[in-house]
Design an enzyme around this catalytic site. Structure first.
Site, PDB file in Angstrom:
ATOM      1  N   LYS A 200      55.135  -7.299   4.591  1.00  0.00           N
ATOM      2  CA  LYS A 200      53.800  -7.087   4.021  1.00  0.00           C
ATOM      3  C   LYS A 200      52.788  -8.167   4.345  1.00  0.00           C
ATOM      4  O   LYS A 200      53.119  -9.338   4.432  1.00  0.00           O
ATOM      5  CB  LYS A 200      53.917  -6.973   2.504  1.00  0.00           C
ATOM      6  CG  LYS A 200      54.622  -5.711   2.072  1.00  0.00           C
ATOM      7  CD  LYS A 200      54.665  -5.595   0.579  1.00  0.00           C
ATOM      8  CE  LYS A 200      55.261  -4.245   0.188  1.00  0.00           C
ATOM      9  NZ  LYS A 200      55.373  -4.123  -1.259  1.00  0.00           N
TER      10      LYS A 200
ATOM     11  N   GLY B 272      63.981 -16.469   2.532  1.00  0.00           N
ATOM     12  CA  GLY B 272      65.291 -15.927   2.202  1.00  0.00           C
ATOM     13  C   GLY B 272      65.803 -14.980   3.265  1.00  0.00           C
ATOM     14  O   GLY B 272      66.907 -15.144   3.795  1.00  0.00           O
TER      15      GLY B 272
HETATM   16  P1  ADP Z   1      61.306 -13.694   4.036  1.00  0.00           P
HETATM   17  O1  ADP Z   1      62.212 -13.324   2.869  1.00  0.00           O
HETATM   18  O2  ADP Z   1      62.055 -14.441   5.095  1.00  0.00           O
HETATM   19  O3  ADP Z   1      60.076 -14.425   3.571  1.00  0.00           O
HETATM   20  P2  ADP Z   1      60.059 -11.072   4.046  1.00  0.00           P
HETATM   21  O4  ADP Z   1      60.650 -10.800   2.689  1.00  0.00           O
HETATM   22  O5  ADP Z   1      58.602 -11.252   4.131  1.00  0.00           O
HETATM   23  O6  ADP Z   1      60.818 -12.322   4.725  1.00  0.00           O
HETATM   24  O7  ADP Z   1      60.403  -9.846   5.012  1.00  0.00           O
HETATM   25  C1  ADP Z   1      61.684  -9.415   5.324  1.00  0.00           C
HETATM   26  C2  ADP Z   1      61.801  -7.935   5.390  1.00  0.00           C
HETATM   27  O8  ADP Z   1      60.888  -7.361   6.305  1.00  0.00           O
HETATM   28  C3  ADP Z   1      63.185  -7.532   5.855  1.00  0.00           C
HETATM   29  O9  ADP Z   1      63.793  -6.726   4.878  1.00  0.00           O
HETATM   30  C4  ADP Z   1      62.909  -6.774   7.152  1.00  0.00           C
HETATM   31  O10 ADP Z   1      63.784  -5.694   7.372  1.00  0.00           O
HETATM   32  C5  ADP Z   1      61.515  -6.272   6.949  1.00  0.00           C
HETATM   33  N1  ADP Z   1      60.897  -5.893   8.212  1.00  0.00           N
HETATM   34  C6  ADP Z   1      60.496  -6.684   9.213  1.00  0.00           C
HETATM   35  N2  ADP Z   1      59.998  -5.954  10.231  1.00  0.00           N
HETATM   36  C7  ADP Z   1      60.092  -4.651   9.892  1.00  0.00           C
HETATM   37  C8  ADP Z   1      59.763  -3.417  10.515  1.00  0.00           C
HETATM   38  N3  ADP Z   1      59.198  -3.378  11.712  1.00  0.00           N
HETATM   39  N4  ADP Z   1      60.011  -2.283   9.830  1.00  0.00           N
HETATM   40  C9  ADP Z   1      60.556  -2.328   8.611  1.00  0.00           C
HETATM   41  N5  ADP Z   1      60.907  -3.462   7.971  1.00  0.00           N
HETATM   42  C10 ADP Z   1      60.675  -4.605   8.596  1.00  0.00           C
END
Ligand code: ADP
Ligand code: 3PG
Ligand code: MG
Length: 395
Positions: free
Chosen positions: A199, A353
């Site tokens: 997001k 995470g």
């Molecule tokens: P972090 O926890 O490292 O801060 P986020 O929570 O912002 O990362 O995002 C991680 C999620 O985003 C994961 O579940 C991943 O599958 C999803 N994601 C990344 N790219 C895509 C995509 N193109 N389509 C669907 N989900 C995605």
């Protein structure tokens, strides 16, 4: 001026210490520990305090239980800690509000480490209940926070307890704050920021802050979709945030004003999330089929990102650039990780995470300057330069 003091800057000996740690480790589906980095990273603090004849009462949370639930017992992390400290006896205290258990805490022996059961079993923790924090404080002489990863939470065991007793920062907290501040205060240029994840809306403030610092912002993951949609590309059935389109446009505009280069994917791997066979459906972004679902960055984008990462002097990465939970769509994320570890001239900071969970080849981890134990905490710290749990220690 009020200042935070760390345990190696004061004389703490022969005391009872309430030590907040973040042992919220990621677990495998069979409930074994997938990665115990968060436990290992707090060992220096624990050993330092023990060496000075202090008695430790550990506080931590595991996951997000709403009430007492044996699936989230801290026993599994207590057992892991015991393996690292064979000369001590690690004992789990079931209920700190129970009179017998309270008595047990008061009778703590010299070679014992007491480990309070999951602090989120008490709803007073999330409510930051005044009395609950006071009760926690009454168990010890001093409070030490070594839980950088949870210091963005306004919880009783993070910001409540320090109101009631002398409070200090642990060595992990010191390391996280010191290293991240050094990286973000005067970063060597070019600064390359890689952002992924799902997001834009939850990271708007962060993106704005990173734009001040970054020379290049490489955007992947579903987050990139929102930017691409804002530029008018037809993304088929790909996920993007309609309600964040205006914000995305503003960010693109601001970046142009500030001379920050935002690089968006020019090709993508498409498919369906449950796909088991084909991870090679690659299309250019300006030529996607009508039912496309973007799940990873494509090879052209990898090459573009890779060339920029290779020239960076400072690299900050948060967020997987694809739907990495399905191995067919994790190649982009693996590539980013590899590219960062191959640039040994750069200072690199990685956290989040899901980002850490997505890193498969853990053997390269030591090629990254700082792998933060914080996810949300690291991001909020980069954005604001401080966290509620850090402020609470300033006395
Ligand atoms: P972090 O926890 O490292 O801060 P986020 O929570 O912002 O990362 O995002 C991680 C999620 O985003 C994961 O579940 C991943 O599958 C999803 N994601 C990344 N790219 C895509 C995509 N193109 N389509 C669907 N989900 C995605
Ligand atoms: C984390 O895993 O990022 C920390 O332990 C904080 O957990 P929380 O997001 O459940 O507050
Ligand atoms: Mg996440």
């Amino acid at each position: 001026m009020k200042k935070i003091k760390y345990i190696d800057e004061v004389d703490i000996k022969n005391k009872k210490i309430l030590l907040r740690v973040d042992f919220n480790v990621s677990l495998n589906p069979d409930s074994t520990i997938a990665d115990d980095a968060r436990i290992r990273q707090s060992l220096p603090t624990i050993k330092y305090l023990l060496k000075n004849n202090n008695r430790l009462i550990l506080v931590c949370h595991l996951d997000r239980p709403k009430c007492r639930d044996p699936r989230y017992s801290v026993k599994i992390v207590a057992k892991k800690l015991q393996e690292y400290l064979p000369e001590f006896k690690v004992k789990v205290i079931d209920d700190l509000l129970n009179d017998n258990d309270k008595k047990r805490i008061n009778q703590q022996e010299e070679n014992e480490i007491l480990f309070l059961e999951n602090i989120r079993f008490y709803r007073q923790e999330k409510d930051n209940n005044y009395q609950f924090a006071q009760t926690l404080a009454s168990l010890a002489d001093f409070y030490v926070n070594d839980a950088f990863g949870v210091s963005h939470r306004n919880d009783a065991s993070v910001t409540g307890v320090p109101q009631f007793m002398p409070s200090y920062g642990g060595l992990l907290l010191k390391k996280e704050i010191g290293t991240i501040l050094k990286i973000i205060k005067n970063p060597k240029k070019p600064v390359v920021v890689i952002l992924g994840g799902a997001k834009v809306s939850t990271k708007t403030d962060l993106i704005n802050r990173l734009m001040e610092m970054g020379d290049y912002l490489l955007v992947g993951g579903a987050m990139a979709n929102t930017f691409l949609a804002a530029q008018g590309f037809n993304l088929g059935k790909s996920f993007y945030e309609k309600e964040a389109l205006e914000e995305a446009k503003k960010i693109l505009f601001k970046a142009a004003q500030k001379n920050t280069v935002i690089v968006l994917p020019s090709d993508a791997v498409i498919g369906n999330p449950q796909e088991e066979q084909n991870g090679n459906n690659i299309f250019k972004i300006d030529n996607l089929p009508p039912n496309a679902n973007i799940l990873d960055i494509g090879p052209e984008t990898q090459a573009k990102f890779g060339a920029i990462i290779a020239k960076a002097k400072t690299i900050i990465w948060n967020g997987p650039v694809g739907y990495f939970e399905n191995p067919l769509f994790r190649r982009g994320t693996d590539f980013i990780y590899y590219a960062i570890t191959q640039n040994q001239q750069a200072i690199s900071l990685v956290g989040g995470g899901d980002t850490l969970a997505a890193i498969s080849k853990k053997e390269y981890l030591d090629k990254i300057t700082h792998v933060s134990t914080g996810g949300g905490a690291m991001l909020e710290f980069i954005e604001k330069g401080t966290l509620p749990g850090i402020e609470a220690l300033k006395q």
